[in-house]
Each structure stands twice: as C-alpha cells, then as structure tokens.
Scaffold this motif. Structure first.
Motif, PDB file in Angstrom:
ATOM      1  N   LEU A 120       0.807  -1.221   0.000  1.00 28.03           N
ATOM      2  CA  LEU A 120       0.000   0.000   0.000  1.00 28.03           C
ATOM      3  C   LEU A 120       0.839   1.270   0.000  1.00 28.03           C
ATOM      4  N   VAL A 121       2.156   1.149   0.175  1.00 28.28           N
ATOM      5  CA  VAL A 121       3.029   2.319   0.298  1.00 28.28           C
ATOM      6  C   VAL A 121       3.498   2.759  -1.078  1.00 28.28           C
ATOM      7  N   THR A 122       3.443   4.053  -1.325  1.00 33.00           N
ATOM      8  CA  THR A 122       3.993   4.639  -2.546  1.00 33.00           C
ATOM      9  C   THR A 122       5.037   5.688  -2.167  1.00 33.00           C
ATOM     10  N   ASN A 123       5.956   5.965  -3.082  1.00 29.88           N
ATOM     11  CA  ASN A 123       6.979   6.977  -2.831  1.00 29.88           C
ATOM     12  C   ASN A 123       7.551   7.452  -4.152  1.00 29.88           C
ATOM     13  N   VAL A 124       8.507   8.385  -4.084  1.00 27.80           N
ATOM     14  CA  VAL A 124       9.223   8.880  -5.255  1.00 27.80           C
ATOM     15  C   VAL A 124      10.714   8.795  -4.962  1.00 27.80           C
TER      16      VAL A 124
END
Length: 271
Positions: A120-124
């Motif tokens: 469920l984790v998103t990042n850049v």
C-alpha cells in the motif's frame, strides 16, 4: 376485494423499503469498515517503511565504521512484518577502476541491500544518505568522491513498489601530501594519494520477522603503486556509466605513490 388487495400491496411496500434501507445501511457500514481498515494498514506499512529506512541509513554509517574505522563488527536488528529485506548479489554489474591506464580494482559482484515496503506504500525517488535536494539523481551515479563524502549511499525509489536501497559502488580519492623517502641512499620526494573502496559480500542469510543484520570486517587489502608522473588520472566505470578525475600534487616531486585500500565487509543474518 379491491380494498383488501391495496392494503396487502401497501404492507409489502413497507417491508421492501425496510429491506432496501437495511441493505444500504449494511453496505455503508461495510465500506466504512473496509476503508478504515485499509487506512490503518496503510499507516502501519508506511510507519514500518520509514523505520526501516532509518535503520538502513544507520546500517550504512555502521558499515563505513566497520570497513574503514574501528573495524570489528556491528549488529542491527530489523523488525519487519509488512516490509521485507533482500540481499542482492551482482546488483549493478562489474565495478572497475583504472589509474594512469593501469587496472587497480575490479569488483565483479557489486552487492546491495534492498528494503521493500508493503503493497500500500507509494513513494518517489529521494536521496537519504547523503541528503541532496538539488539533482539527487546525479548523486546515485557518482563513482568517485572526495574526503568527507560517504562511500555507502542510501536512496528510496519506486520499482514495482516502494523500496530503499543501500549500495557502496564508489571510491574515495584523497591527496595525502608530499613525503620524502630514501631510495638507494638518495632522498626523493613523492606525492601520495589514497583510494578507498568497500567490497560488500554476503555470508549466511535467512530469517523472517525480527532479522539481525551483522556487519563484519573480514580484512583490508592494501596495495601500493608508484608512478613517474606528479599527477594521477582516475577512471571508474559501472554498468555503462563512467567517471574520470585528475588529481595533482607538488609539481617539483619526483613522482607519485598511490595506496589502494580495499575493505572486505561481510553482511549476514546469522551469528
């Protein structure tokens, strides 16, 4: 007869309305429970990933201390439930270094530690060690650094999911100064340079949940090279990327001496 039918129809309408309202109410409650559970799970996964990134930064610092500082070993405990940690051999291809066209270093299996977050984790993309705000992508591809700059870097990225990566695919080049040595009874002056590199290898791996990551200094190899020139040209290459830098010292010296120190650090999860 007609009035009786109308009363029955009216009763059926009330029952049907109650059933529909109850169904809507149950659906709303179910959706609310689903989203609240997803939100709680997202926050749990995000917090664990943030904690794992901090541990990875600490691991990078400890790895440099073990390799080039106090030596010995270090112990870091990762507690993972939604995230996972991977130890990747040959992650970036072969790392090569030449000085004045002479091969001095070749690491054919550049390794990496990768922490993968929950789904469920998103990042850049972001540099975590060192912290760089302007053009952070350039920092990843740097192969030659100077005194005070880290040999082990950590960054986060998105690759099929949120990940954080620890790698040591760079060398540090220092100019140590000019020293006089005695050769055949004659004093000669040389410019001294040093190159440092950390070779990460993996020992016994495995485990789940609470994982101890153990860093061990397995020894340092020191090699000395002598050149007639007062300057050196350092060329480093990795997976299609190359970088070249020139270093000069006292132009009145009789030549240059290069000291290459390669620290072997083993990473394992079992004592």
């Amino acid at each position: 007869m007609i009035k009786k039918v109308q009363r029955v129809a009216h009763g059926v309408s009330q029952v049907l309305t109650t059933v529909i309202l109850t169904g809507i109410f149950i659906t709303v409650i179910g959706v609310a429970i689903f989203y609240s559970s997803s939100l709680i799970d997202l926050n749990r996964q995000r917090m664990e990933f943030e904690s794992s990134k901090d541990l990875l930064i600490y691991t990078a610092t400890a790895l440099e201390q073990v390799a080039l500082g106090a030596g010995g070993s270090r112990y870091i405990r990762y507690s993972l439930s939604t995230a996972g940690i991977n130890f990747v051999r040959n992650a970036f291809g072969e790392f090569k270094v030449k000085v004045n066209n002479i091969d001095i270093l070749s690491d054919k299996e550049t390794s990496a530690m990768v922490v993968r977050a929950g789904p469920l984790v998103t990042n850049v993309f972001r540099m975590l060690r060192p912290e760089v705000e302007v053009n952070p992508e350039v920092q990843v591809n740097r192969l030659i650094v100077g005194a005070g700059e880290p040999l082990v870097i950590v960054y986060e990225n998105f690759s099929g999911g949120a990940i954080a990566v620890l790698r040591a695919t760079r060398i540090r080049v220092n100019y140590l100064g000019t020293f006089e040595v005695l050769e055949a009874g004659e004093k000669k002056k040389y410019n001294y340079f040093a190159i440092f590199y950390i070779n990460i290898t993996f020992g016994e791996l495995g485990g789940a949940g609470k994982i101890p990551v153990i860093l061990r200094n397995k020894g340092i190899t020191t090699t000395e090279y002598k050149f007639n020139s007062t300057a050196i040209r350092v060329e480093a290459s990795l997976d299609g990327i190359s970088e070249t830098k020139d270093y000069s010292g006292d132009v009145t010296a009789d030549g240059s001496v290069l000291i290459v120190r390669i620290a072997q650090v083993e990473v394992s999860t079992r004592g």
